[in-house]
Design a protein around this motif. Structure first.
Motif, short mmCIF file in Angstrom:
data_model
loop_
_atom_site.label_atom_id
_atom_site.label_comp_id
_atom_site.label_asym_id
_atom_site.label_seq_id
_atom_site.Cartn_x
_atom_site.Cartn_y
_atom_site.Cartn_z
N ARG A 180 0.82 -1.21 0.00
CA ARG A 180 0.00 0.00 0.00
C ARG A 180 0.86 1.27 0.00
O ARG A 180 0.67 2.15 -0.83
N THR A 181 1.80 1.37 0.95
CA THR A 181 2.60 2.61 1.08
C THR A 181 4.11 2.39 0.99
O THR A 181 4.87 3.35 1.04
N GLY A 182 4.54 1.14 0.93
CA GLY A 182 5.96 0.85 0.90
C GLY A 182 6.55 0.44 2.23
O GLY A 182 7.71 0.05 2.30
N SER A 183 5.77 0.50 3.29
CA SER A 183 6.29 0.12 4.61
C SER A 183 6.57 -1.37 4.70
O SER A 183 7.66 -1.78 5.11
N ARG A 184 5.60 -2.18 4.32
CA ARG A 184 5.80 -3.63 4.39
C ARG A 184 6.88 -4.10 3.42
O ARG A 184 7.72 -4.92 3.78
N THR A 185 6.88 -3.54 2.22
CA THR A 185 7.88 -3.98 1.24
C THR A 185 9.28 -3.58 1.63
O THR A 185 10.23 -4.26 1.27
N THR A 186 9.43 -2.49 2.38
CA THR A 186 10.76 -2.10 2.83
C THR A 186 11.37 -3.21 3.67
O THR A 186 12.52 -3.60 3.47
N GLU A 187 10.60 -3.73 4.62
CA GLU A 187 11.10 -4.78 5.50
C GLU A 187 11.24 -6.11 4.77
O GLU A 187 12.25 -6.80 4.90
N VAL A 188 10.23 -6.49 4.00
CA VAL A 188 10.26 -7.78 3.30
C VAL A 188 11.38 -7.81 2.26
O VAL A 188 12.09 -8.80 2.12
N SER A 189 11.57 -6.69 1.54
CA SER A 189 12.62 -6.67 0.51
C SER A 189 14.01 -6.80 1.12
O SER A 189 14.88 -7.47 0.57
N LYS A 190 14.24 -6.16 2.28
CA LYS A 190 15.53 -6.30 2.95
C LYS A 190 15.77 -7.76 3.34
O LYS A 190 16.87 -8.28 3.15
#
Length: 133
Positions: free
Chosen positions: A91-101
């Motif tokens: 939705r905003t990039g918060s979840r993907t920031t953690e998952v992508s790392k």
């Protein structure tokens, strides 16, 4: 000895990991028409806003913030190869920031984190397509 092996493993994984942080913009999709985009939001979110055209919905966190990593990785590995670059969106990039790392630095995937997520895309005039499941 265990600490040394852990550090060596972490360094080796980091050397082969690749993580790019890119703003989610319509131009990104125009310049990368063949990139696979994995939408890690929930089915309710997909139905509410729609999804990026051609994206592959694979939920990571459920509505209560829980996750099933083996299930997610099983679904992910059906659509991308570990050495194949792909993008993550939420939705905003918060979840993907953690998952992508985690995917890049711990598991060695080549990940593009779409910062700002679908909300950023929609602010820029992008119209998602309807989620049909």
């Amino acid at each position: 000895m265990k600490k040394i092996l852990f550090v060596l493993f972490f360094l080796a994984t980091s050397l082969f990991a690749e993580l790019q942080q890119v703003w989610a913009t319509p131009e990104f999709f125009e310049k990368n028409p063949t990139i696979k985009v994995i939408d890690i939001r929930t089915p309710g979110e997909w139905r509410e806003t729609g999804i990026v055209k051609g994206s592959i919905p694979i939920m990571f966190f459920d509505e209560k913030g829980r996750f099933d990593l083996p299930k997610f990785l099983d679904e992910l590995n059906k659509v991308v190869k570990k050495d194949e670059p792909f993008a993550l969106i939420c939705r905003t990039g918060s979840r993907t920031t953690e998952v992508s790392k985690f995917l890049a630095y711990r598991l060695g995937y080549k990940v593009i984190n779409l910062k700002g997520g679908l909300m950023n895309l929609m602010r820029m005039g992008y119209r998602p397509v309807r989620y049909l499941k």
